[in-house]
Enzyme design. Sequence first.
Site, short mmCIF file in Angstrom:
data_model
loop_
_atom_site.label_atom_id
_atom_site.label_comp_id
_atom_site.label_asym_id
_atom_site.label_seq_id
_atom_site.Cartn_x
_atom_site.Cartn_y
_atom_site.Cartn_z
N HIS A 39 0.83 -1.21 0.00
CA HIS A 39 0.00 0.00 0.00
C HIS A 39 0.86 1.26 0.00
O HIS A 39 1.25 1.74 1.06
CB HIS A 39 -0.90 -0.01 1.23
N HIS A 273 -4.00 3.20 -3.47
CA HIS A 273 -4.21 2.61 -2.14
C HIS A 273 -3.45 1.30 -1.92
O HIS A 273 -2.67 1.20 -0.98
CB HIS A 273 -5.71 2.37 -1.89
N GLU A 421 -18.62 -4.42 23.62
CA GLU A 421 -17.80 -5.63 23.74
C GLU A 421 -16.54 -5.59 22.88
O GLU A 421 -15.46 -5.97 23.33
CB GLU A 421 -18.62 -6.89 23.41
N HIS A 482 -29.45 -15.90 23.66
CA HIS A 482 -28.44 -15.76 24.70
C HIS A 482 -27.73 -17.07 25.03
O HIS A 482 -26.77 -17.07 25.81
CB HIS A 482 -29.07 -15.20 25.98
C1 LIG Z 1 -11.77 -4.69 9.53
C2 LIG Z 1 -11.19 -4.53 8.18
N1 LIG Z 1 -12.00 -4.56 7.12
C3 LIG Z 1 -11.49 -4.47 5.88
C4 LIG Z 1 -10.15 -4.32 5.68
C5 LIG Z 1 -9.58 -4.25 4.27
N2 LIG Z 1 -9.14 -2.88 4.01
C6 LIG Z 1 -7.86 -2.54 4.08
S1 LIG Z 1 -7.64 -0.89 3.88
C7 LIG Z 1 -9.29 -0.65 3.65
C8 LIG Z 1 -9.90 0.72 3.48
C9 LIG Z 1 -8.99 1.69 2.96
O1 LIG Z 1 -9.44 2.99 3.22
P1 LIG Z 1 -8.71 3.87 4.32
O2 LIG Z 1 -8.83 3.20 5.61
O3 LIG Z 1 -9.26 5.23 4.20
O4 LIG Z 1 -7.20 3.83 3.91
P2 LIG Z 1 -6.51 4.60 2.68
O5 LIG Z 1 -6.97 3.96 1.42
O6 LIG Z 1 -6.92 6.01 2.78
O7 LIG Z 1 -5.06 4.38 2.90
C10 LIG Z 1 -9.98 -1.84 3.71
C11 LIG Z 1 -11.44 -1.97 3.53
C12 LIG Z 1 -9.34 -4.28 6.81
N3 LIG Z 1 -8.03 -4.15 6.73
N4 LIG Z 1 -9.88 -4.36 8.05
#
Ligand SMILES: Cc1ncc(C[n+]2csc(CCOP(=O)(O)OP(=O)(O)O)c2C)c(N)n1
Length: 672
Positions: A39, A273, A421, A482
């Site tokens: 990334h 990204h 939780e 539950h």
């Molecule tokens: C709980 C979770 N869901 C999904 C992902 C997969 N995932 C990695 S980054 C991302 C989103 C990226 O957007 P952002 O957080 O704004 O990061 P940016 O692209 O701006 O670096 C996702 C959905 C993850 N790492 N964790």
Amino acid sequence: MTPRSQQPPRPCDPALHTMMVRTIKGLAMDGVELAKSGHPGMPMGTADMATALWLRVLVHDPSQPKWPDRDRFVLSAGHGSMLLYSLLHLTGYDLPMSELQRFRRLHSRTPGHPEFGHTVGVECTTGPLGSGFSASVGLAIAERILGARFNKDGHTIVDHFTYGICSDGDLMEGVASEAASLAGHLGLGKLIFLYDSNRITIDGATEISFTEDVCARFAAYGWHVQRVDGHSPEAVTAALTDARMQSDQPSLIECITTIGKGAPNKAGTSASHGAPLGKAEVEAAKAAMGWPTEPTFFVPDQLRAELRTQGEAHKQRRIAWEQAFAAYRTAYPELAAEFETIQRGEVSAATMAALPSFAPGTPLSTRKANQKILGEIMRVDPHFVGGSADLAESNGVHLTGLPSHHRSVPSGRVIHFGVREHAMGGITNGLVLHGLRAFDATFLIFSDYMRGAIRLSALMGLPVVHVFSHESFWLGEDGPTHQPIEQCMSLRMIPQLDVIRPADARETVGAWRHALQRKIGDGPTAILVTRQNLPTLAESRENISCGAYVLWDPPGADANQLDGILIATGSEVSLALAAAQKLRAEGRAVRVVSMPCWELFERSDRAWQDKVLPPGIDKRMSIEAGVTLGWQRWAKHNFGVDHFGASAPGEDVAKEFGFTVDTVVGRWLALP
Ligand SMILES: Cc1ncc(C[n+]2csc(CCOP(=O)(O)OP(=O)(O)O)c2C)c(N)n1
Ligand SMILES: [Mg+2]
């Protein structure tokens, strides 16, 4: 010493800042390019704010990464790991360039997402979005509790900040919202998050799914909020200075940024990204910032020299703290020794000695036994903290006489997590990452809500104690929503998590004894306790370190002549015992094995396993009030609950599902 909140930002030559930002961008692009995955956008977009934080504000000593009073830094948006690896490498942590060049390779110290215990300087495993944010809240609570315990007039031993960088995705996650809500309520003034507000996620612009006013939301939670240009080092530094002065509010600094900043075609888009930018784009980005295309992984000598000088200053600051601690040791030798015990991650002998004993006879629910045990631990061990998600009494973790943690009671070790939780699990991870011993608690059924955090406690090897009460349909009237069916078995599937379902009060002592003996690196323990009373058995053990043992053999029966074995856990142990005794009266010699912890039994030696479950005796039946899937590992025949529960008094549900002595006897007699 001036309180850290009052220390002005360190001066920084703008040219040096720019050089460091460009270096980080170059390293991130090259690392991802070489790995052919990763990334680049996040590190490129946050290089400015991270450089401002690390060059001007963060107090740490890369030569002593475990220095107790270092500021903590958590990269909650763990996908931007090349940012963290670059910062660690450049500032002098033991992370050589060769490791940056092995980004995402097998056995490298630069895995795809930062892993605690694997890479020096990584304070917390992050990657599941929102989890690092919640753990940071735990780190900040721990700092406050430790400060309240150890700091004395003229002797400030604990005074550091918890900083983090979070992303859009982090702040979309429920776990971060839960944790932010509690952090605001608690007024954690030493928690500061930089929010990388680039308005881009994987699927595109956030306008497709995330349009709320995040600052307004955090203000409503009780946070101090600021919005700045995330590419202006001066603006970010000024905001950090302001944030550090807010002693009774956590801070969110929304940094408006461009993802992939510096990439001429892909900046500002989700294309930057999560994939290599490509050779042409990398070359164009480097040309635009006046950077050589070759060599790759370029770090200017001047930057290295400057950072070495800064490293020396960091070291001096840490040495000054060591001197302050030496004076503290003279003034408060007992507290100083206690502080050092925490740093070693040990549970004191006094705590182990405080574990109570239970006499056989009186029926007691294991949650009540848990309450007594935990009460003793909390009474003698000032480093033990924790709480429940609004179920203290029900879970058997209600501790009378101990103050609750609050902004006006910073020494309070009982934490009211509220009905949150998932955040509770994440925060507890943070407490333990900071060196405290901690437990959390809820109904077993809601372990599903916190599973992400439980998994991370296991992955990080943290000795968290998860207390789960109401651990089967025996809880009764609350009904199928539950009544856990698959939860116990599904927790057993998590590596490094030891799941213990004690048969009675005595085995509950054993569960805690084991949990306390686990250290950082070993992993967490889940203790599953009952709502209903259970007989306290004369045959049970307070030492369950072998995981399973022979609870009862028919008197006079030759171990080689047994008809078979009943293997049970938790509330079904006394049921199995009663059934085996009845079978004995009918001339059948059936052994009863109590198996409170699969994992411990699996780790015990082969000779012990064969002694408890002789390989020659294959007529075995497992009994557990939960799914049978998995029990085939230990027993050919399995009795359990492979459907949802029912709303009725526990005894009635038990009858309906066949959890009675007569039914168990009948099932045994019907076995082939
Ligand atoms: C709980 C979770 N869901 C999904 C992902 C997969 N995932 C990695 S980054 C991302 C989103 C990226 O957007 P952002 O957080 O704004 O990061 P940016 O692209 O701006 O670096 C996702 C959905 C993850 N790492 N964790
Ligand atoms: Mg984003």
